[in-house]
Design a protein around this motif. Structure first.
Motif, mmCIF file in Angstrom:
data_model
loop_
_atom_site.group_PDB
_atom_site.id
_atom_site.type_symbol
_atom_site.label_atom_id
_atom_site.label_comp_id
_atom_site.label_asym_id
_atom_site.label_seq_id
_atom_site.Cartn_x
_atom_site.Cartn_y
_atom_site.Cartn_z
ATOM 1 N N UNK A 222 -11.015 -27.134 -22.536
ATOM 2 C CA UNK A 222 -10.584 -28.237 -21.680
ATOM 3 C C UNK A 222 -9.188 -28.705 -22.044
ATOM 4 N N UNK A 223 -8.922 -28.798 -23.371
ATOM 5 C CA UNK A 223 -7.582 -29.192 -23.812
ATOM 6 C C UNK A 223 -6.539 -28.149 -23.405
ATOM 7 N N UNK A 224 -6.894 -26.870 -23.530
ATOM 8 C CA UNK A 224 -5.963 -25.810 -23.119
ATOM 9 C C UNK A 224 -5.662 -25.884 -21.629
ATOM 10 N N UNK A 225 -6.725 -26.091 -20.839
ATOM 11 C CA UNK A 225 -6.520 -26.195 -19.391
ATOM 12 C C UNK A 225 -5.685 -27.420 -19.031
ATOM 13 N N UNK A 226 -5.929 -28.525 -19.730
ATOM 14 C CA UNK A 226 -5.148 -29.733 -19.466
ATOM 15 C C UNK A 226 -3.680 -29.505 -19.809
ATOM 16 N N UNK A 227 -3.438 -28.781 -20.882
ATOM 17 C CA UNK A 227 -2.063 -28.476 -21.257
ATOM 18 C C UNK A 227 -1.382 -27.627 -20.170
ATOM 19 N N UNK A 228 -2.112 -26.636 -19.641
ATOM 20 C CA UNK A 228 -1.549 -25.806 -18.578
ATOM 21 C C UNK A 228 -1.279 -26.630 -17.331
ATOM 22 N N UNK A 229 -2.197 -27.527 -16.992
ATOM 23 C CA UNK A 229 -2.001 -28.388 -15.815
ATOM 24 C C UNK A 229 -0.788 -29.294 -16.008
ATOM 25 N N UNK A 230 -0.631 -29.821 -17.219
ATOM 26 C CA UNK A 230 0.525 -30.673 -17.489
ATOM 27 C C UNK A 230 1.825 -29.888 -17.365
ATOM 28 N N UNK A 231 1.804 -28.635 -17.816
ATOM 29 C CA UNK A 231 2.990 -27.792 -17.668
ATOM 30 C C UNK A 231 3.346 -27.587 -16.199
ATOM 31 N N UNK A 232 2.330 -27.279 -15.397
ATOM 32 C CA UNK A 232 2.570 -27.070 -13.959
ATOM 33 C C UNK A 232 3.078 -28.342 -13.307
ATOM 34 N N UNK A 233 2.488 -29.484 -13.677
ATOM 35 C CA UNK A 233 2.917 -30.761 -13.108
ATOM 36 C C UNK A 233 4.357 -31.077 -13.509
ATOM 37 N N UNK A 234 4.699 -30.872 -14.790
ATOM 38 C CA UNK A 234 6.071 -31.119 -15.243
ATOM 39 C C UNK A 234 7.051 -30.204 -14.527
ATOM 40 N N UNK A 235 6.656 -28.934 -14.370
ATOM 41 C CA UNK A 235 7.549 -27.990 -13.702
ATOM 42 C C UNK A 235 7.794 -28.388 -12.249
ATOM 43 N N UNK A 236 6.755 -28.805 -11.551
ATOM 44 C CA UNK A 236 6.917 -29.223 -10.150
ATOM 45 C C UNK A 236 7.811 -30.440 -10.050
ATOM 46 N N UNK A 360 -0.992 -17.725 -21.008
ATOM 47 C CA UNK A 360 -0.038 -18.788 -20.715
ATOM 48 C C UNK A 360 0.440 -18.718 -19.283
ATOM 49 N N UNK A 361 1.062 -19.812 -18.826
ATOM 50 C CA UNK A 361 1.555 -19.868 -17.444
ATOM 51 C C UNK A 361 2.925 -19.226 -17.286
ATOM 52 N N UNK A 362 3.650 -19.044 -18.369
ATOM 53 C CA UNK A 362 5.019 -18.552 -18.262
ATOM 54 C C UNK A 362 5.992 -19.644 -17.878
ATOM 55 N N UNK A 363 5.569 -20.923 -18.023
ATOM 56 C CA UNK A 363 6.426 -22.044 -17.647
ATOM 57 C C UNK A 363 7.074 -22.730 -18.852
ATOM 58 N N UNK A 364 6.576 -22.440 -20.043
ATOM 59 C CA UNK A 364 7.047 -23.156 -21.231
ATOM 60 C C UNK A 364 8.542 -23.104 -21.416
ATOM 61 N N UNK A 365 9.119 -21.896 -21.447
ATOM 62 C CA UNK A 365 10.555 -21.760 -21.659
ATOM 63 C C UNK A 365 11.359 -22.253 -20.457
ATOM 64 N N UNK A 366 10.797 -22.098 -19.247
ATOM 65 C CA UNK A 366 11.488 -22.613 -18.059
ATOM 66 C C UNK A 366 11.591 -24.137 -18.130
ATOM 67 N N UNK A 367 10.522 -24.793 -18.580
ATOM 68 C CA UNK A 367 10.541 -26.250 -18.729
ATOM 69 C C UNK A 367 11.528 -26.654 -19.817
ATOM 70 N N UNK A 368 11.508 -25.932 -20.935
ATOM 71 C CA UNK A 368 12.459 -26.227 -22.018
ATOM 72 C C UNK A 368 13.892 -26.125 -21.515
ATOM 73 N N UNK A 369 14.196 -25.035 -20.812
ATOM 74 C CA UNK A 369 15.548 -24.818 -20.308
ATOM 75 C C UNK A 369 15.971 -25.949 -19.377
#
Length: 435
Positions: A222-236, A360-369
């Motif tokens: 659940x924590x992993x999924x929440x982290x992925x959802x947060x990444x997608x939300x931040x990216x959007x 992983x979603x592949x969004x981590x480095x894109x968000x960092x950048x």
């Protein structure tokens, strides 16, 4: 070998025809000579034969020379025409030339020398006119072709603009969908995590080892999924330009050490050493603590995920021009040089297969950048396959969002006040803060 010229003489006076014939014969040029008495026969001859030159009397019995010249022009017959005139009729000769004749000469001055000169001049002028006409025709065709190409280019540009608008609209709808679905999924996911944590509390009943293992798996997933959802939300939010930084005065070394402490257990689970080095004369910065922590979490998570043995180092140090540098270094699998250009692309992963080893979603480095760019910083990468990777982030000690996002409200948590800064603000100044 000299070219044989084909000449047509149009003259209704027998004596004048003989004079012209003798002058042409005495000129010593190779030629074939045809003679006609009136304009109708001349027109018929010109329709059915090619002539290099026509000697045309200005006054014919049944048709004047102007009428024949206009008739030839309207019929598309192109041939050099030399008008024969009597002295005193130069005005008629000029009218003939304006109508399309090539040259004229006075009959009384006729000789083999003058007729040779006139003949050669008329042919040369005619050839020049033909070449000029062909050049103009080619120029006209080129212009028409260029106009068509411009029209086609304009049409393609309009199509590209329409496609770009469609792409932008699709991207906007995708961002809205990602934001909406991520937001909607977070509520039930938080409930799953919350109830899992409640079940793990002893006062709610003792679980068997098997039940405890299952609930812990539910909680961790659940924590992993929440982290992925947060990444997608931040990216959007980043993609839509709606992510708002909330800068404050903070201790960078404390943020780094606290973040490392949070993630250290993941490194220890893989028997990895996680080392921190601080080399800052002044640890105070003006930045968003939450987003700095997010950058570090993503970099450290990647370093741990892609490192099977060895060490991970985190270093913060001074940089010229009142900037600071954050470095995350590992001894992991490394990144191939050909993947450098795509490493910060959204949803990009080096291993794109369904059965890939690393999730992983592949969004981590894109968000960092994106976050680093918003903060006015730069990110650099050094990596070698089988050796490891180094990510270096260079940030201003005082971020100035006005240069990156336009007019923005800065929320200072420490002083609890709001200040509006516009594009023309070059820097932030706090009298009691030395950064």
């Amino acid at each position: 070998m000299e070219e044989t010229l084909k000449i047509l003489v149009v003259e209704d006076d027998e004596i004048d025809r003989v004079i012209v014939r003798l002058a042409l014969t005495e000129a010593g040029m190779r030629m074939e000579l045809d003679e006609v008495k009136d304009g109708n026969h001349a027109f018929f001859a010109l329709i059915n034969n090619h002539y290099d030159c026509v000697f045309l009397d200005y006054h014919l019995q049944n048709q004047d020379c102007l009428t024949l010249i206009h008739k030839l022009h309207s019929s598309g017959i192109k041939v050099p025409v030399v008008v024969l005139i009597d002295a005193g009729n130069e005005e008629i000769a000029r009218e003939c030339i304006q109508a399309g004749a090539t040259e004229y000469f006075i009959k009384s001055t006729l000789s083999s020398e003058t007729i040779t000169h006139i003949l050669r001049t008329a042919i040369r002028i005619h050839h020049t006119e033909i070449q000029l006409e062909l050049a103009n025709q080619k120029l006209k065709e080129s212009r028409e072709q260029l106009t068509l190409q411009h029209q086609e280019l304009d049409k393609k540009q309009q199509q590209i603009q329409l496609q770009n608008l469609k792409i932008l609209e699709t991207s906007r709808l995708k961002s809205m969908f990602l934001a909406t679905i991520s937001h909607e999924l977070r509520t039930p996911m938080n409930a799953i995590i919350g109830f899992s944590q409640i079940l793990l509390r002893p006062k709610f009943g003792q679980l068997t080892n098997q039940q405890l293992d299952m609930v812990e798996r539910i909680l961790n997933n659940g924590k992993n999924l929440l982290m992925l959802l947060n990444e997608i939300l931040d990216f959007s939010h980043l993609e839509a330009g709606k992510l708002e930084l909330k800068p404050e005065i903070l201790d960078l070394s404390k943020v780094v050490n606290n973040t490392v402490s949070e993630i250290r257990s993941l490194a220890e689970a893989k028997n990895l050493s996680l080392l921190v080095k601080t080399d800052l004369e002044n640890t105070l910065v003006f930045n968003d603590a939450v987003r700095l922590r997010q950058i570090l979490i993503n970099l450290l998570s990647n370093a741990i995920k892609f490192t099977e043995s060895g060490n991970i180092w985190v270093e913060i140090k001074e940089a010229p021009k009142n900037r600071v540098i954050i470095i995350v270094k590992d001894t992991g699998i490394g990144i191939a040089s050909q993947d450098f250009q795509n490493i910060f692309a959204a949803f990009h992963q080096v291993d794109q297969g369904i059965s890939r080893k690393y999730s992983g979603t592949g969004l981590g480095l894109a968000i960092i950048d994106s976050l680093v760019r918003i903060m006015g910083g730069k990110i650099y990468i050094e990596s070698k396959l089988g050796v490891g990777s180094i990510f270096k982030i260079e940030l201003p000690r005082k971020i100035n969002l006005a240069d990156n996002l336009g007019d923005i409200v800065f929320h200072s948590h420490q002083n609890q006040f709001y200040s509006l800064y516009s594009h023309n603000k070059a820097s932030l100044n706090y009298p009691n803060l030395k950064l």
